[in-house]
Design a protein around this motif. Structure first.
Motif, short mmCIF file in Angstrom:
data_model
loop_
_atom_site.label_atom_id
_atom_site.label_comp_id
_atom_site.label_asym_id
_atom_site.label_seq_id
_atom_site.Cartn_x
_atom_site.Cartn_y
_atom_site.Cartn_z
N GLU A 745 0.84 -1.22 0.00
CA GLU A 745 0.00 0.00 0.00
C GLU A 745 0.87 1.26 0.00
O GLU A 745 0.57 2.24 -0.68
N LEU A 746 1.95 1.21 0.80
CA LEU A 746 2.85 2.38 0.82
C LEU A 746 3.45 2.60 -0.58
O LEU A 746 3.50 3.72 -1.08
N GLN A 747 3.87 1.50 -1.19
CA GLN A 747 4.49 1.61 -2.52
C GLN A 747 3.50 2.16 -3.54
O GLN A 747 3.86 2.96 -4.41
N GLU A 748 2.25 1.79 -3.38
CA GLU A 748 1.22 2.26 -4.32
C GLU A 748 1.10 3.79 -4.23
O GLU A 748 1.01 4.48 -5.25
N ILE A 749 1.15 4.30 -3.03
CA ILE A 749 1.05 5.77 -2.87
C ILE A 749 2.30 6.44 -3.47
O ILE A 749 2.21 7.44 -4.17
N LEU A 750 3.46 5.84 -3.20
CA LEU A 750 4.70 6.40 -3.78
C LEU A 750 4.62 6.42 -5.30
O LEU A 750 5.00 7.40 -5.95
N ASP A 751 4.10 5.34 -5.86
CA ASP A 751 3.97 5.27 -7.33
C ASP A 751 3.06 6.39 -7.85
O ASP A 751 3.32 6.97 -8.90
N GLN A 752 2.01 6.66 -7.10
CA GLN A 752 1.09 7.73 -7.54
C GLN A 752 1.80 9.09 -7.53
O GLN A 752 1.59 9.92 -8.41
N ILE A 753 2.65 9.30 -6.51
CA ILE A 753 3.38 10.59 -6.47
C ILE A 753 4.36 10.66 -7.63
O ILE A 753 4.46 11.67 -8.34
N ASN A 754 5.11 9.57 -7.83
CA ASN A 754 6.14 9.58 -8.88
C ASN A 754 5.56 9.60 -10.29
O ASN A 754 6.12 10.21 -11.18
N HIS A 755 4.45 8.93 -10.46
CA HIS A 755 3.84 8.86 -11.80
C HIS A 755 2.36 9.20 -11.72
O HIS A 755 1.51 8.32 -11.85
#
Ligand code: BGC
Length: 757
Positions: A745-755
């Motif tokens: 879930e944390l990675q999913e949020i990071l992905d949204q910020i990055n892309h």
């Protein structure tokens, strides 16, 4: 020689002939290949005049006599002029001398940063500031090369001391390399396009400069577009095949075939590509051809004419550092000139730049027609202690006069190529003499001759101070005219004069140990350090007085806000409000008062010099582009501009700002930070792009609750919690998140910020 001709030659050369082209024929010539009519070209030391050794001498240390030539002010002094046009002119004169003497390439300018006042070769170098250094070097190169004579900007790179210069490793961080040490070369290489570059002896971060692919090929050629050849400093080659592969085309002086054979062997054994050897030959041939095609056989070396040029230049290299209404001297004053250097000025340093001056003008000779002048030698510059007879004579002369002018300075053996200074003091005898003379004659002016700063324990006891640096063979004449006000002083210090050596930022790390010298101070060299630390100094960078006065008004910027890709126009009106014609150096510094990056208080980003008659006003204009606001970002390995407010400060020195303007900049591309599990919440909070996602990251998180001011207890608890949160990496939200979020879930949020979609 065009490409076709070079290809033709290369196709006819044996491997042995190609290897031989990659090293000198002797100490001062490139190799010729008679069979193919490839000529040799002649190199010669400089850079503040011509040191053309007499045929047959191998000397590269200035120990053997060279032809009679004209000694111009050394680098320390010409930098003080802050005058690009002057350096272009000096370059033209020297270029013409080279043409007349059949020299093809003059070895200079020497542009290394003055990291410590103790570097023995500081007198040859320009500044502690890379912009000033590179602009002065670029101007000299432009002047010399306008005469179709090549230059060799040196010593590339990080050769900032003489101690173990042939082996020591300069340990310099990436940002300091980019912002300070490389920058001193960069502007000159890009703008003035020197025909050759000389690599230094030392290692940089462990690798010899001669075999440093990063600097010789990646940065110098690929980034900066250098298209000449790189030669080694005399004896700087470490491992010839490796050096050649790294981008060192020419070994100097000759290795008498020994290293050429290593090149041949390496190619035969497949350790070195023949194509690399061809490329090196191509670059050497291109310049050798250029030299041959541009020989001007009509050039004449008129030493008297060039001496007059040396005097004109020296007017602008002598800095007036103190003047309690004592200068200029009056013709009617009874003046005692005291000191060895009044009769025999020290005007150049020792080593490979040493010129066999055809004549030297002392101040005494220059003033010989003035009846009101007496002279006492005062001291012998080879002695460290007072000579009672010379002292008595000096005191008598001082007492009998209305003004005493004391000529002080560093003796030859105090500063030279090959070794560093041991301390920053004048010889004790001179310091004592100044105190003793000041005690009997309060009207005392000191005239200094030195290539690098000295401590001045007597500064409060003297009324006037002229720093002549090492201003060449005409220094005495120039000095006489400045003392008597025929010309107003207009030079400025290209370096800080610290109060004590211990204040210098390199003090704890100079000259390093047997193996390495660590540039611990990073980018904080010279005024970048003193200003940031708010340390008192003896004289700041950029400082210098005049016999007239200048006032500044109407600082204007072309915009209040701009993109970092825009060019910002800056203008300011300067008026000569005094009574004498004079030149003013207008210095432009850029500051970023609020910054997330550790930056200097301010940095010199442009300067100009103008001449104004009394009452005259001139509008001075500058153009600033991205680089003026940028710092080197070691994460992105690129120049970056922080968003936010910058100050444009117009100064009379780094410590005396006379006008300030403000501009808001936003980076065109933005700094695209990629967030990951170890990015901190604080960094994300400060980034508009990431901030909106924080709530989502912290949702249901127990730690986030503890910063709620209404609920939390004591102030220190809140502080601890918010500090913790500020520095918390995303991954730690697993440990402190009460099991509410998974890594996925944390990675999913990071992905949204990055892309973001
Ligand atoms: C110096 C160079 C000089 C060369 C040739 C070396 O020792 O470092 O600056 O150009 O000798 O004389």
């Amino acid at each position: 020689m065009n490409n076709k001709m070079i290809n033709e030659l290369l196709s006819q050369m044996t491997l042995e002939e190609k290897a031989s082209l990659c090293s000198g024929k002797d100490a001062w010539h490139t190799q010729e290949i008679a069979r193919l009519a490839v000529p040799s070209s002649r190199l010669s030391d400089g850079p503040h005049g011509l040191r053309k050794t007499v045929a047959g001498t191998e000397d590269n240390l200035g120990l053997v006599e060279s032809i009679e030539a004209v000694c111009f002010p050394a680098g320390c002094a010409t930098a003080a002029s802050f005058n690009r046009e002057l350096l272009v002119k000096m370059g033209e004169v020297i270029g013409n001398e080279c043409q007349a003497e059949e020299v093809d390439i003059i070895l200079g300018p020497a542009v290394n940063i003055k990291r410590s006042p103790l570097c023995g070769r500081n007198f040859e170098y320009y500044s502690e500031d890379p912009l000033l250094a590179t602009e002065m070097a670029g101007a000299l190169i432009q002047g010399v090369q306008s005469q179709n004579i090549g230059t060799s900007i040196k010593h590339f790179l990080a050769n900032n001391q003489e101690t173990r210069r042939m082996t020591v490793s300069a340990e310099v961080d990436e940002r300091a390399l980019r912002e300070i040490y490389l920058a001193a070369f960069e502007g000159a290489v890009k703008k003035a396009k020197p025909w050759t570059v000389m690599c230094s002896y030392n290692r940089i971060n462990g690798t010899y400069a001669a075999e440093n692919h990063l600097f010789l090929t990646k940065i110098l050629r690929e980034e900066w577009g250098f298209d000449g050849y790189v030669m080694s400093d005399w004896g700087a080659v470490n491992d010839r095949p490796a050096d050649l592969a790294a981008g060192l085309e020419l070994e100097m002086p000759s290795s008498y075939g020994i290293n050429d054979a290593l090149i041949v062997k390496a190619v035969q054994e497949g350790r070195l590509n023949e194509a690399d050897v061809d490329e090196a030959c191509r670059r050497v041939l291109e310049i050798v051809g250029r030299c041959q095609e541009n020989r001007d056989r009509s050039a004449v070396f008129d030493r008297e004419k060039d001496h007059a040029a040396a005097k004109e230049i020296a007017y602008e290299t002598i800095v007036l550092l103190k003047n309690d209404q004592i200068l200029p001297l009056k013709e009617t004053d009874k003046i005692a000139m005291i000191g060895h250097y009044a009769m025999a000025p020290r005007y150049q340093g020792g080593g490979s730049s040493h010129i066999n001056s055809h004549k030297v003008a002392s101040v005494l000779e220059a003033l010989k027609d003035k009846p009101m002048i007496s002279f006492a030698r005062g001291y012998d510059d080879r002695q460290e202690t007072i000579d009672e007879a010379l002292l008595a004579e000096a005191l008598q002369a001082a007492k009998a006069a209305e003004v005493a002018v004391f000529f002080a300075g560093l003796p030859d053996h105090y500063e030279s190529e090959g070794y560093d200074r041991e301390h920053m003091r004048l010889p004790a005898v001179q310091n004592e003499m100044i105190e003793k003379i000041a005690a009997v004659q309060p009207n005392i002016v000191v005239v200094l001759h030195n290539g690098s700063p000295v401590e001045m324990p007597w500064i409060d006891k003297v009324k006037g101070l002229l720093e002549t640096y090492l201003s060449g063979e005409a220094v005495g004449e120039a000095c006489a005219d400045l003392l008597f006000g025929k010309v107003s002083p207009s030079a400025r210090l290209p370096e800080t004069f610290p109060l004590r050596l211990e204040d210098n930022p390199s003090y704890l790390n100079f000259p390093g140990d047997k193996e390495r010298v660590v540039y611990q101070e990073g980018i904080f060299v010279g005024y970048r350090y003193y200003d940031k630390k708010k340390l008192p100094v003896l004289f700041p960078f950029g400082y210098g007085l005049s016999y007239t006065e200048f006032q500044y008004a109407n600082l204007k910027l072309s915009a209040d806000a701009a993109k970092d890709t825009d060019v910002i126009q800056v203008s300011v009106d300067v008026t000569n409000t005094g009574r004498m014609k004079g030149k003013e150096v207008v210095q432009l510094y850029v500051a970023k008062p609020v910054s997330a990056v550790n930056r200097p208080e301010q940095e010199l980003r442009d300067f100009t010099k103008i001449e104004l008659a009394p009452g005259e006003t001139r509008t001075v204009s500058f153009e600033l582009s991205k680089r003026a606001f940028a710092y080197w970002d070691v994460n992105q390995h690129d120049w970056c501009v922080e968003a936010g407010e910058y100050e444009i400060r117009i100064g009379k020195s780094s410590r005396d700002m006379v006008a300030t303007g403000k501009i808001k900049l936003s980076p065109e591309k933005g700094q695209k930070v990629v967030y990951h599990m170890n990015s901190t919440l604080g960094d994300m909070m400060r980034d508009e792009r990431a901030k909106p996602y924080l709530q989502e990251l912290l949702k249901d998180n127990t730690l986030a609750g503890t910063t709620d001011l209404s609920e939390a207890g004591a102030k220190e608890h809140q502080d601890i919690a918010s500090a913790m949160l500020n520095d918390l990496p995303v991954r730690a939200l697993i440990s402190f998140g009460g099991g509410k979020k998974t890594f996925a879930e944390l990675q999913e949020i990071l992905d949204q910020i990055n892309h973001p979609s």
